[in-house]
Design a protein around this motif. Sequence first.
Motif, mmCIF file in Angstrom:
data_model
loop_
_atom_site.group_PDB
_atom_site.id
_atom_site.type_symbol
_atom_site.label_atom_id
_atom_site.label_comp_id
_atom_site.label_asym_id
_atom_site.label_seq_id
_atom_site.Cartn_x
_atom_site.Cartn_y
_atom_site.Cartn_z
ATOM 1 N N GLU A 59 38.458 5.476 77.847
ATOM 2 C CA GLU A 59 39.050 4.246 77.303
ATOM 3 C C GLU A 59 39.962 4.565 76.129
ATOM 4 O OE1 GLU A 59 39.852 0.090 76.907
ATOM 5 O OE2 GLU A 59 39.240 1.393 78.541
ATOM 6 N N LEU A 63 43.894 3.627 75.936
ATOM 7 C CA LEU A 63 44.484 2.855 74.844
ATOM 8 C C LEU A 63 45.637 3.616 74.194
ATOM 9 C CD1 LEU A 63 41.166 1.528 73.267
ATOM 10 C CD2 LEU A 63 42.906 0.141 74.424
ATOM 11 N N ARG A 155 37.188 0.050 71.396
ATOM 12 C CA ARG A 155 38.379 -0.814 71.274
ATOM 13 C C ARG A 155 38.517 -1.352 69.855
ATOM 14 N NH1 ARG A 155 36.805 -3.734 76.859
ATOM 15 N NH2 ARG A 155 37.715 -2.172 78.266
#
Length: 169
Positions: A59, A63, A155
Amino acid sequence: MISRFIYGFLFLLVAASPAAAVTKAAVFPFDFHDPQQDGQLIPENDPEDLRRTQLVTDELKTLMSKDSNYEVVDLSSKAKEVEAASPFNKCDGCEVPIAKEAGADIAVTGYIDKLSNASIMLQIIARDTKTGKPTKTMSATINGNTDDLWLHGVRYLWKNRFNAEAEQK
């Protein structure tokens, strides 16, 4: 005549402005630690935790790849060196030469400390490959043990800590 002047001025303004430099980032596999396994002759980490560790590593790469300020460097040709150097949370920058050799400007490592199923600490460190010094360090506590919560943690760190300057623009 005035429109030519304006267009000419705008052209010079755009041509004279420096292009935004892209930072090449080598993102290393996150390290994982489960203190419940400490003292075990052969630690047996939960396969779900190891899968989630890979999930948050991927992830972060995604990103960074989607951000025009970063280019993620492929480390697949350095797999043996990466394996030999890990865990990165214990070597104080041993990932930097690998990242530099791969053409990266920064080396990014992560560490997950599973204190319990209810409390997991996620940490990310970026180091400059020229100096080896940390340029960014950040951590977050995840209160739970699900894919969504782990992803929320990485995130959150990306948006609010790692890439906070870009988010404010």
